[in-house]
Design an enzyme around this catalytic site. Sequence first.
Site, short mmCIF file in Angstrom:
data_model
loop_
_atom_site.label_atom_id
_atom_site.label_comp_id
_atom_site.label_asym_id
_atom_site.label_seq_id
_atom_site.Cartn_x
_atom_site.Cartn_y
_atom_site.Cartn_z
N ASN A 41 23.90 119.40 9.55
CA ASN A 41 22.86 120.42 9.47
C ASN A 41 23.14 121.47 10.55
O ASN A 41 23.35 121.13 11.71
CB ASN A 41 21.50 119.73 9.72
CG ASN A 41 20.35 120.70 9.59
OD1 ASN A 41 20.55 121.91 9.45
ND2 ASN A 41 19.13 120.17 9.65
N GLY A 69 16.39 112.80 11.40
CA GLY A 69 16.61 111.95 10.23
C GLY A 69 17.64 110.87 10.48
O GLY A 69 18.34 110.89 11.50
N THR A 83 12.49 119.51 8.88
CA THR A 83 11.93 120.53 9.77
C THR A 83 11.36 121.69 8.96
O THR A 83 10.27 122.19 9.24
CB THR A 83 13.02 121.01 10.73
OG1 THR A 83 13.58 119.87 11.37
CG2 THR A 83 12.47 121.95 11.76
N SER A 93 19.27 113.49 8.08
CA SER A 93 19.49 114.74 8.80
C SER A 93 19.94 115.81 7.80
O SER A 93 20.84 115.57 7.02
CB SER A 93 20.56 114.50 9.86
OG SER A 93 20.77 115.70 10.53
N GLY A 94 19.30 116.93 7.84
CA GLY A 94 19.67 118.03 6.95
C GLY A 94 18.97 117.96 5.61
O GLY A 94 19.25 118.76 4.71
N GLU A 106 20.86 108.98 10.64
CA GLU A 106 22.17 109.60 10.87
C GLU A 106 23.28 108.56 10.82
O GLU A 106 23.21 107.52 11.48
CB GLU A 106 22.19 110.28 12.23
CG GLU A 106 21.66 111.70 12.16
CD GLU A 106 21.61 112.38 13.50
OE1 GLU A 106 21.29 113.58 13.51
OE2 GLU A 106 21.89 111.74 14.53
N SER A 138 20.05 121.32 13.22
CA SER A 138 19.56 119.95 13.25
C SER A 138 18.68 119.72 14.47
O SER A 138 19.02 120.12 15.59
CB SER A 138 20.77 119.01 13.29
OG SER A 138 20.33 117.69 13.36
N SER A 139 17.53 119.11 14.24
CA SER A 139 16.65 118.83 15.37
C SER A 139 17.27 117.68 16.15
O SER A 139 17.54 116.62 15.58
CB SER A 139 15.27 118.40 14.88
OG SER A 139 14.88 119.21 13.81
N1 LIG Z 1 12.60 124.27 1.29
C1 LIG Z 1 13.75 124.80 1.64
N2 LIG Z 1 14.12 125.98 1.14
C2 LIG Z 1 15.27 126.56 1.50
N3 LIG Z 1 16.15 126.01 2.36
C3 LIG Z 1 15.84 124.82 2.90
C4 LIG Z 1 14.62 124.17 2.57
N4 LIG Z 1 14.61 123.01 3.26
C5 LIG Z 1 15.76 122.96 3.97
N5 LIG Z 1 16.50 124.05 3.77
C6 LIG Z 1 17.84 124.33 4.36
O1 LIG Z 1 18.35 123.16 4.89
C7 LIG Z 1 18.64 123.27 6.25
C8 LIG Z 1 18.29 121.99 6.95
O2 LIG Z 1 16.95 121.74 6.95
P1 LIG Z 1 16.20 121.03 8.13
O3 LIG Z 1 14.78 121.10 7.81
O4 LIG Z 1 16.63 121.57 9.41
O5 LIG Z 1 16.71 119.56 8.03
P2 LIG Z 1 16.28 118.31 8.86
O6 LIG Z 1 15.21 118.75 9.78
O7 LIG Z 1 15.82 117.36 7.86
O8 LIG Z 1 17.45 117.88 9.55
C9 LIG Z 1 17.79 124.38 6.75
O9 LIG Z 1 18.39 125.03 7.82
C10 LIG Z 1 17.71 125.32 5.50
O10 LIG Z 1 18.82 126.14 5.47
MG LIG Z 2 15.12 118.74 11.68
#
Ligand SMILES: Nc1ncnc2c1ncn2[C@@H]1O[C@H](COP(=O)(O)OP(=O)(O)O)[C@@H](O)[C@H]1O
Ligand SMILES: [Mg+2]
Length: 1079
Positions: A157, A387, A112, A107-108, A389, A160-161
Amino acid sequence: MEVKTSLLDNMIGVGDMVLLEPLSEDSFLENLRNRFDHNEIYTYIGSVVISMNPYRSLPIYTPEKVEDYRNRNFYELSPHIYALADEAYRSLRDQDKDQCILITGESGAGKTEASKLVMSYVAAVCGKGQEVNKVKEQLLQSNPVLEAFGNAKTVRNDNSSRFGKYMDIEFDFKGDPLGGVISNYLLEKSRVVKQPRGERNFHVFYQLLSGASDDTLRKLKLDRDFSKYNYLSLDSAVVNGLDDAANFRTVRNAMQIVGFMEDEVQSVLELVAAVLKLGNIEFKPESRCNGTDESRVKDKNDLKEMCELLGIEQSVLERAFSYRTVEAKLEKVSTTLNVAQAYYARDALAKNLYSRLFSWLVTRINESIKAQAKTRHKVMGVLDIYGFEIFEDNSFEQFIINYCNEKLQQIFIELTLREEQEEYVREGIEWTNIEYFNNAVICDLIENNQNGILAMLDEECLRPGTVTDETFLDKLNTICAEHQHFESRLSKNSKFLTDHSLPHNCFRIQHYAGKVLYRAEGFVDKNNDLLYRDLSQAMYKANHSLIKQLFPEGNPGKVNLKRPPTAGFQFKASVGTLMRNLQTKNPNYIRCIKPNDKKASHIFTESLVRHQVRYLGLMENVRVRRAGYAFRQAYEPCLERYKMLCKKTWPHWRGPAREGVEVLMSDLQVPTEEFSYGRSKIFIRNPRTLFFLEERRRQCLQDLATLIQKIYRGWKCRSHFLLLKKSQIVVAAWYRRYAQQKKYQKIKSATTVVQSYTRGWQARKLLRELKYQKRCEEAATTIAAYWHGTQVRREYRKFFRANAGKKIYEFTIQRIMQKYFLGLKRDLPSMSPIDKSWPSRPYLFLDGVHTELRRIFHLWRCKKYRSTFTEEKKAVYEEKLEASEIFKDKKALYPSSVSQPFKGDYLEIRKNPKYQKLNSAVEEKVLLADVVNKINRANGKGTARIFLLTKNSVVLADQKTGQVKASVPLPDLTSVSVSTQSDGFFALKLKEGSASAVKGDFLLSSEHLIEIITKLHHIGSTAADREQLNVDISDEFLVQFKQDKVCVKFIQGVAKNGNSVSCKRKNNRLLEVSVPATA
Ligand SMILES: Nc1ncnc2c1ncn2[C@@H]1O[C@H](COP(=O)(O)OP(=O)(O)O)[C@@H](O)[C@H]1O
Ligand SMILES: [Mg+2]
């Protein structure tokens, strides 16, 4: 901008871990850190992309970058998520292979974000056009909507989804997007009613309260103050870098783009508001007489407002919170709820309401983005699941989430590690086995149908009797105690091991990504996911279209006594479907790694990364890649793909495919260590060899394209030419036909004209003849008619009155004439010729006659008068006539002589004795005797003389004596000159040489000049032997005096003393006679 043509150019560390030397976990981590420090967040392991979350925005997602990676080979440029997306999209478009993008990580870790990057890249490179753009826009805009309702801030996060999402994007054969299908997996709905410390409820609640207008909030009966709502945790209501108000507008806008109607949006917001209201309903105990406690709603205001919002009857809902009806075989038993149960019911309702709303949203979005065309689609699936957790307190949700991650890891292992190694063995390729951890055992522990944890949980849930989380844990302890990945107090205890970190009510599972301690509390309830039937029925009764749809089981007509499937069962089933689905597609991996736990940029926590690298099995992944072959392909497609590179295989290879590939490879002189021949596939060790083949193929394709183009163009030109020729013939034929037609028509019309002229001419000729005949007939008829007419008229004229007028007219004229003539006879003037009178003319028309008659009458009267004349009188008149002929209008003296009768002998010569002597001297008869003045030639004075005229001579004699002074025979007289005036002068001119001419001419003056000259003239005209006497009438004439000629000139003078005419001698040559002007 630097131009890279290879992954190897300007490389920081090693772009592809396969090339890492020496390969160890430390060097692996060092490489990751090195690249991360230089903002290179992507690294490859073969075709797998490792993505490190930078926690800040990097300038590597620009449109220029998209263009750079577009249509480039995977290893051509430095590692990037775009390269993977491009590879996937191209093999989908060009090789017709369905793709899936599997994004895994904690997660994080950035899953996404990665999924959104992939989608936006594909949207940027695929086809364009109004319709396509709309589809793209809808696909992309579904994200903000789902994120608002399905994402929340967690400790790991901020966004977080809290649901699993798998999205199939569908493309047509050209690679244009047609639509999509979204599947959602188990929303973490417990979050609706309770959030762990430091976390938030779903974004949408905060967005609605901070972003909606006052008006909207009033309509939804909401207050902007977060603290007023029990369901909203307060400690992190506001998140740094998250603008809820702005996001609310984004979500509204996205909903509109996706195709939500205004009233649908309104309904959705009403439901969200209802959930908040629901959280505020509180209960209080009320003792009943039987000693039990019954719950009552404390403050009914929130209940009332919520019921108003959803159109539910308040009493129905109130009752549903107080009683629970259990139906069993036609029997209905109603039991009261105590306060705890009421709270449980309330929360269950809130969770259900929200999670069903979320599922409805997904369905509604799917409706909008559904592909319209029914043709076969190519599919690219993007999996963004929650992810792995590990929280302080892990419950059923984490268990489920982690199970899902286990499955994903499983599929990764299946496809990349085990499958690969097995393939080498199967294909008979020389291979040294690589050890890796296979998590299949863990999956089995969870999902095994007989003794898996989920199966046992279901068993507990369905078991009659008291079921609690403890009984469930007991069951686990008995059944799974032996499993190496399962731990609990009891299992440990049974092995006489004490682990104080393991509380009594918990169990621990050693997941592939680490050990997770789960608290058994709530597992049964959450798995049951029970919503009291009274509540669902109350919801179904709502006067709100959306609510009714969300609770179909509340329909009393469709009471289903069967238990609904448990949450665990449902999830297992859907994960099973998902896995099967993914296995049919070509996988593309993105493995997300979280560099630190602080959501901070630039921090690389080595232990954390090492842990992830380990459990993700990345090292094994590299080892397998390095030991094996980068690329493999069955002989048939390989030959098909590269056969154009060798003359022997192009265009058709007749033998077995493997031999064809062998011929091909040796022809291309690829070094033998670069590839191996398997049983059904060729294995290529190095990607570079593949690129070499691909490059050759690309060139060859270009040549082929040129060839095809050439042939096609030739064919096209020829067929165009043939078409032209054919058309030309057709056109010519048509034109000739047309021309002939025209010519024929022209000739035809000309013939017609000629014909018509001839016919006209003939007809006219005939007509003329006929007309002539007719006219002849008519003429004859007319003549006959006239003739008959004349005849008849002649015969009948007398009978016609028409002639009376003429007769009367003639008669009248006769009468008038008669009267006129009678009157004229009566009024005739006297017979005297000088009588000038004449009766007046009575009628104008008689004018001519009247004048004529007058003339005739006058002539007749004159004739009558003349007939009375005697001979003497006749002679006198003849003399008078002669005088008139000589002098009339010539001499002024003449008029006065007219009335004087010519006496002739004024002197009575024969009788008067005085003239006795003279008488005797003149024997002949005297025709005229008078006294004249003889002008003296010397002085002009006159001397009286007697002038006698006889038949033969003129005699001048002295008045007194009567003595003849001169006698001139008439033949000697040549002419007489007189003046024009009233004087009596006259000159007798004598013939030169005659005897009487000796003394010269005579200039005489007489009162009876007219008579003298007339008689002289008369004698001259009657005598036959003599010439006619000339009479000169002029005011100037010459007179011969002896020898001299004297000019006598008559001038007009003034009368002096009665002497009217005076004559003076002016000089020798001139004698001037002055005559007074006659008055
Ligand atoms: N490629 C990227 N560039 C900039 N920031 C990113 C990138 N990937 C993730 N982040 C940062 O990380 C945070 C969490 O990403 P997210 O995709 O929501 O995580 P996950 O879906 O894996 O839980 C996002 O809100 C963003 O701020
Ligand atoms: Mg996500």
